[in-house]
Design a protein around this motif. Sequence first.
Motif, PDB file in Angstrom:
ATOM      1  N   SER A  99       0.861  -1.341   0.005  1.00  0.00           N
ATOM      2  CA  SER A  99       0.066   0.006   0.042  1.00  0.00           C
ATOM      3  C   SER A  99       0.782   1.305  -0.271  1.00  0.00           C
ATOM      4  CB  SER A  99      -0.947   0.093   1.175  1.00  0.00           C
ATOM      5  OG  SER A  99      -0.252   0.101   2.444  1.00  0.00           O
ATOM      6  N   VAL A 100       2.039   1.176   0.434  1.00  0.00           N
ATOM      7  CA  VAL A 100       3.009   2.333   0.686  1.00  0.00           C
ATOM      8  C   VAL A 100       4.430   1.964   0.141  1.00  0.00           C
ATOM      9  CG1 VAL A 100       1.491   3.427   2.292  1.00  0.00           C
ATOM     10  CG2 VAL A 100       3.370   1.864   2.895  1.00  0.00           C
ATOM     11  N   PRO A 101       5.017   3.355  -0.580  1.00  0.00           N
ATOM     12  CA  PRO A 101       6.380   2.887  -1.187  1.00  0.00           C
ATOM     13  C   PRO A 101       7.365   2.818  -0.129  1.00  0.00           C
ATOM     14  CG  PRO A 101       5.757   5.062  -1.204  1.00  0.00           C
ATOM     15  CD  PRO A 101       4.627   4.423  -0.797  1.00  0.00           C
ATOM     16  N   THR A 102       7.274   3.513   1.188  1.00  0.00           N
ATOM     17  CA  THR A 102       8.118   3.118   2.156  1.00  0.00           C
ATOM     18  C   THR A 102       7.484   3.582   3.646  1.00  0.00           C
ATOM     19  OG1 THR A 102      10.623   3.757   2.874  1.00  0.00           O
ATOM     20  CG2 THR A 102       9.282   5.569   2.066  1.00  0.00           C
ATOM     21  N   TRP A 103       8.153   3.174   4.663  1.00  0.00           N
ATOM     22  CA  TRP A 103       7.672   3.669   6.006  1.00  0.00           C
ATOM     23  C   TRP A 103       8.994   3.452   7.046  1.00  0.00           C
ATOM     24  CZ3 TRP A 103       6.827  -0.849   3.508  1.00  0.00           C
ATOM     25  CH2 TRP A 103       7.240  -2.211   4.309  1.00  0.00           C
ATOM     26  N   ARG A 104       8.613   3.703   8.245  1.00  0.00           N
ATOM     27  CA  ARG A 104       9.264   3.606   9.242  1.00  0.00           C
ATOM     28  C   ARG A 104       8.881   3.257  10.619  1.00  0.00           C
ATOM     29  NH1 ARG A 104      12.597   9.238   9.587  1.00  0.00           N
ATOM     30  NH2 ARG A 104      12.505   8.921   7.476  1.00  0.00           N
ATOM     31  N   LEU A 105       9.554   2.561  11.356  1.00  0.00           N
ATOM     32  CA  LEU A 105       8.973   1.851  12.293  1.00  0.00           C
ATOM     33  C   LEU A 105       9.704   2.143  13.727  1.00  0.00           C
ATOM     34  CD1 LEU A 105       7.071  -0.375  14.038  1.00  0.00           C
ATOM     35  CD2 LEU A 105       9.003  -2.096  13.094  1.00  0.00           C
ATOM     36  N   VAL A 106       9.183   2.497  14.935  1.00  0.00           N
ATOM     37  CA  VAL A 106       9.827   2.456  16.216  1.00  0.00           C
ATOM     38  C   VAL A 106       9.195   1.545  17.076  1.00  0.00           C
ATOM     39  CG1 VAL A 106      10.061   4.070  18.141  1.00  0.00           C
ATOM     40  CG2 VAL A 106       9.911   5.140  15.867  1.00  0.00           C
ATOM     41  N   ALA A 107      10.070   0.551  17.294  1.00  0.00           N
ATOM     42  CA  ALA A 107       9.541  -0.984  18.030  1.00  0.00           C
ATOM     43  C   ALA A 107      10.313  -0.923  19.245  1.00  0.00           C
ATOM     44  CB  ALA A 107       9.535  -1.897  17.117  1.00  0.00           C
ATOM     45  N   GLU A 108       9.914  -1.254  20.543  1.00  0.00           N
ATOM     46  CA  GLU A 108      10.438  -1.549  21.735  1.00  0.00           C
ATOM     47  C   GLU A 108       9.850  -3.223  21.836  1.00  0.00           C
ATOM     48  OE1 GLU A 108      10.838  -0.099  26.328  1.00  0.00           O
ATOM     49  OE2 GLU A 108       9.118   0.458  25.225  1.00  0.00           O
ATOM     50  N   PRO A 109      10.659  -4.114  21.809  1.00  0.00           N
ATOM     51  CA  PRO A 109      10.233  -5.526  22.161  1.00  0.00           C
ATOM     52  C   PRO A 109      10.509  -5.554  23.607  1.00  0.00           C
ATOM     53  CG  PRO A 109      12.652  -5.644  21.140  1.00  0.00           C
ATOM     54  CD  PRO A 109      11.959  -3.918  21.028  1.00  0.00           C
ATOM     55  N   VAL A 110       9.465  -5.104  24.305  1.00  0.00           N
ATOM     56  CA  VAL A 110       9.509  -5.142  25.754  1.00  0.00           C
ATOM     57  C   VAL A 110       9.569  -6.753  26.266  1.00  0.00           C
ATOM     58  CG1 VAL A 110       8.327  -3.211  26.122  1.00  0.00           C
ATOM     59  CG2 VAL A 110       7.136  -5.314  25.889  1.00  0.00           C
ATOM     60  N   TRP A 111       9.194  -7.694  25.539  1.00  0.00           N
ATOM     61  CA  TRP A 111       9.449  -9.077  26.022  1.00  0.00           C
ATOM     62  C   TRP A 111      10.909  -9.508  26.220  1.00  0.00           C
ATOM     63  CZ3 TRP A 111       6.493  -7.086  21.790  1.00  0.00           C
ATOM     64  CH2 TRP A 111       6.995  -7.470  20.409  1.00  0.00           C
ATOM     65  N   LEU A 112      11.699  -8.933  25.727  1.00  0.00           N
ATOM     66  CA  LEU A 112      12.919  -9.353  25.870  1.00  0.00           C
ATOM     67  C   LEU A 112      13.621  -9.209  27.390  1.00  0.00           C
ATOM     68  CD1 LEU A 112      15.041  -7.462  23.056  1.00  0.00           C
ATOM     69  CD2 LEU A 112      14.700  -9.987  23.479  1.00  0.00           C
ATOM     70  N   ALA A 113      12.619  -8.714  28.158  1.00  0.00           N
ATOM     71  CA  ALA A 113      12.967  -8.717  29.701  1.00  0.00           C
ATOM     72  C   ALA A 113      12.508  -9.994  30.227  1.00  0.00           C
ATOM     73  CB  ALA A 113      12.376  -7.476  30.388  1.00  0.00           C
ATOM     74  N   ARG A 114      11.753 -10.778  29.637  1.00  0.00           N
ATOM     75  CA  ARG A 114      11.082 -12.066  30.103  1.00  0.00           C
ATOM     76  C   ARG A 114      12.038 -13.207  29.529  1.00  0.00           C
ATOM     77  NH1 ARG A 114       4.907 -12.045  28.295  1.00  0.00           N
ATOM     78  NH2 ARG A 114       5.597 -14.128  28.134  1.00  0.00           N
ATOM     79  N   ASP A 115      12.202 -14.189  30.256  1.00  0.00           N
ATOM     80  CA  ASP A 115      12.781 -15.500  30.141  1.00  0.00           C
ATOM     81  C   ASP A 115      12.524 -15.877  28.858  1.00  0.00           C
ATOM     82  OD1 ASP A 115      14.514 -15.040  32.134  1.00  0.00           O
ATOM     83  OD2 ASP A 115      13.384 -16.508  33.537  1.00  0.00           O
ATOM     84  N   ASP A 116      10.927 -15.859  28.682  1.00  0.00           N
ATOM     85  CA  ASP A 116      10.462 -16.559  27.429  1.00  0.00           C
ATOM     86  C   ASP A 116      10.820 -15.812  26.239  1.00  0.00           C
ATOM     87  OD1 ASP A 116       8.386 -14.716  28.220  1.00  0.00           O
ATOM     88  OD2 ASP A 116       6.931 -16.023  27.645  1.00  0.00           O
ATOM     89  N   GLY A 117      10.843 -14.367  26.455  1.00  0.00           N
ATOM     90  CA  GLY A 117      10.952 -13.621  25.206  1.00  0.00           C
ATOM     91  C   GLY A 117      12.399 -13.496  24.736  1.00  0.00           C
ATOM     92  N   ARG A 118      13.370 -13.941  25.404  1.00  0.00           N
ATOM     93  CA  ARG A 118      14.928 -13.603  25.108  1.00  0.00           C
ATOM     94  C   ARG A 118      15.300 -14.351  23.567  1.00  0.00           C
ATOM     95  NH1 ARG A 118      18.361 -13.487  30.605  1.00  0.00           N
ATOM     96  NH2 ARG A 118      17.163 -12.184  31.715  1.00  0.00           N
ATOM     97  N   LYS A 119      14.433 -15.489  23.282  1.00  0.00           N
ATOM     98  CA  LYS A 119      14.501 -15.852  22.026  1.00  0.00           C
ATOM     99  C   LYS A 119      14.432 -15.032  20.888  1.00  0.00           C
ATOM    100  CE  LYS A 119      12.381 -19.895  22.110  1.00  0.00           C
ATOM    101  NZ  LYS A 119      12.057 -21.484  21.925  1.00  0.00           N
TER     102      LYS A 119
END
Length: 312
Positions: A99-119
């Motif tokens: 739908s668009v030619p380009t975009w930008r994303l700001v993402a904070e993967p908060v789950w990296l602080a969890r043991d099950d999220g480190r993968k």
Amino acid sequence: MTGIRPTGDWDGRTFAHEGFAFRTDRELIDRVVPFAAEGLSRGEPVLVVAGERVRTLLADEMGADVARLATFSPAETWWRGGHGTLRAYDRDLRQLRASVPTWRLVAEPVWLARDDGRKWSRFEAVANRCYEDMPYYSLCLHDAERLPAVVLEAVARTHPLTWGGDTPVPTAAYEDPQQFVRSVQPEWRERPRSATVTSVVTPKEVRRGVLDRLVDGWGARADDAVLATHELVTNALRVSASAEVACWFEADGLIVEVSDQGPGLPDETLGYVPPRNDQEGGRGMWLAWSLADDVAVASNGTGTRIRLYFSH
């Protein structure tokens, strides 16, 4: 803040992937707000998916401009396990590209602080390969005051760009995705003598060989183990006259090893990449990886061994 170049030399045609570790609110604001403002000034959709604290800071700083963001949503609701999260992410990316030619994303993967999220670091690594032709800039936020040092080390190894103070610069610690994935998979040890080893020449032989090792109480995990092993055996028999299936218990879990004498895997990262509708290969690996709790690979020109780990 003159002289700031929020995306450096990025031309909006390919994937740019930056890992930004911040320690103070000011560092966060000084990095993200110019990045978002530049995108809005260029007419690029700007998406923000972040934790509550980060969203509050940005909302206070950006004011009415928050309403101009294409997305401003909580990251806390995004985690669905590694494969589930990347599957949803991949779907949204491909819809954007249509739908668009380009975009930008700001993402904070908060789950990296969890043991099950480190993968998730493994998925960050392979994104550099599977999305290299996607026309967007991903600015990944990491709270250095909250995340363990081992997670921040993985951030540096999986993001080719970092913030240099006034423009993005190459990350010195960045590694090839396959090299990174191999380095964080379970340690490879020789299988025990107690392992049950079966040679199979058809995928249908898998069910009997795996289920014989499982006792009552495994329930749906038994089905996961059988289906995942079936997929790997099917792949192995495409390149080898027979496959070997070994099963054994370690601690509270089951380990299934599928080995062949084929030419080796052309790309070990395929198990972490969502298969496209028009893709011929890689679906079996993606399914097996998503069903198992963890995976380890040993592959070279004379054969491949893949271990699947299932917890009880």
